[in-house]
Design a protein around this motif. Structure first.
Motif, PDB file in Angstrom:
ATOM      1  N   SER A   1      49.086 -73.490 -37.793  1.00  0.00           N
ATOM      2  CA  SER A   1      49.708 -74.551 -38.593  1.00  0.00           C
ATOM      3  C   SER A   1      48.623 -75.278 -39.373  1.00  0.00           C
ATOM      4  CB  SER A   1      50.455 -75.518 -37.674  1.00  0.00           C
ATOM      5  OG  SER A   1      49.571 -76.067 -36.715  1.00  0.00           O
ATOM      6  N   LYS A   2      49.020 -76.280 -40.132  1.00  0.00           N
ATOM      7  CA  LYS A   2      48.025 -77.001 -40.936  1.00  0.00           C
ATOM      8  C   LYS A   2      47.010 -77.657 -40.008  1.00  0.00           C
ATOM      9  CE  LYS A   2      50.583 -81.374 -41.392  1.00  0.00           C
ATOM     10  NZ  LYS A   2      51.181 -82.331 -42.363  1.00  0.00           N
TER      11      LYS A   2
ATOM     12  N   SER B   1      59.082 -73.605 -47.041  1.00  0.00           N
ATOM     13  CA  SER B   1      58.073 -74.647 -46.907  1.00  0.00           C
ATOM     14  C   SER B   1      57.848 -75.302 -48.256  1.00  0.00           C
ATOM     15  CB  SER B   1      56.752 -74.047 -46.402  1.00  0.00           C
ATOM     16  OG  SER B   1      56.195 -73.195 -47.398  1.00  0.00           O
TER      17      SER B   1
END
Length: 247
Positions: A67-68, A168
């Motif tokens: 993930s980020k 997203s």
């Protein structure tokens, strides 16, 4: 082609059998294989990974889809958070996106500044050379897709409840920034496609065909016991898969 039909498709079964033999050989020889899946949004990266691992022993591979970065990770050396996910001896790591986020997605979307981007381009080949010298085999796939096909798949994601989770912020702007993604992709190829670690472009408009040929590319470049004894063609189609090396 749905995953449940793989068991009845002779071509897939043969290629999957070869993949199992390859994995067994890697495990017995304690070799390490890293396969990176990059490309346009909706080009089929995740689905390709699912094809690769369909019949593999889950004890001996991992799928990495980070993930980020956290606030802590944003203060680290950029490559640091990826290092712990590199394959251990006898294992395969499938990266669903990778450190190459900084080469394309991040500069297009404004998630990094110019200094961070240029530093990445200076360091990435050195970093990958270190991995190669330590014995990690690396395959870098870029899944390509046409602008019209991407538009169709994005619309499908909006209406299909089984695929809506894939949408997203980046997906939503993929069409708007199409040419920016192209420009940064070409700069990435120029900076990081080397003889030792080239980029492998997979034409993804036909998802099933692209996935088959991607599997063939990996199998054709690996040595393993029983290789080719299924009788299935292992040489990839250069009309679907193209190798990009530094000029």
């Amino acid at each position: 082609m749905a995953l449940h039909t793989l068991e009845t498709d002779p071509e897939y079964v043969n290629l999957q059998t070869e993949m199992v033999w390859m994995q067994q050989h890697l495990h017995s020889q304690r070799q390490r294989l890293l396969i990176i899946f990059e490309g346009r949004d909706t080009a089929g990266k995740g689905g390709a990974i699912m094809r690769f691992v369909r019949f593999l022993n889950p004890r001996h591979y991992q799928i990495v889809a980070l993930s980020k970065p956290t606030e802590m990770e944003m203060g680290q050396w950029y490559f640091q958070r990826y290092i712990n996910h590199l394959p251990d001896p006898g294992r395969i790591a499938f990266f669903d996106r990778s450190w190459y986020n900084r080469a394309v997605v991040e500069p297009v979307m404004g998630f990094c500044d110019e200094e961070q981007y240029q530093r990445f381009l200076r360091q990435v080949v050195v970093f990958e050379d270190m991995l190669l010298e330590d014995g990690i085999k690396i395959v870098k796939f870029w899944f390509s897709i046409s602008v019209a096909e991407q538009k169709r798949r994005l619309e499908e994601r909006k209406t299909n409840p089984l695929k809506q989770w894939k949408l997203s912020t980046v997906d939503a702007q993929a069409q708007e920034h199409w040419h920016d993604f192209t420009r940064y992709k070409e700069a990435m190829f120029t900076a990081s496609a080397t003889d030792r670690c080239p980029w492998v472009v997979v034409q993804g408009n036909d998802r099933d065909l692209g996935r088959l040929e991607a599997m063939r590319f990996v199998l054709s470049h690996m040595e393993y016991t029983n290789k080719g004894t299924t009788g299935e063609r292992l040489e990839y189609d250069p009309g679907v898969v193209q190798v990009v090396k530094r000029c």
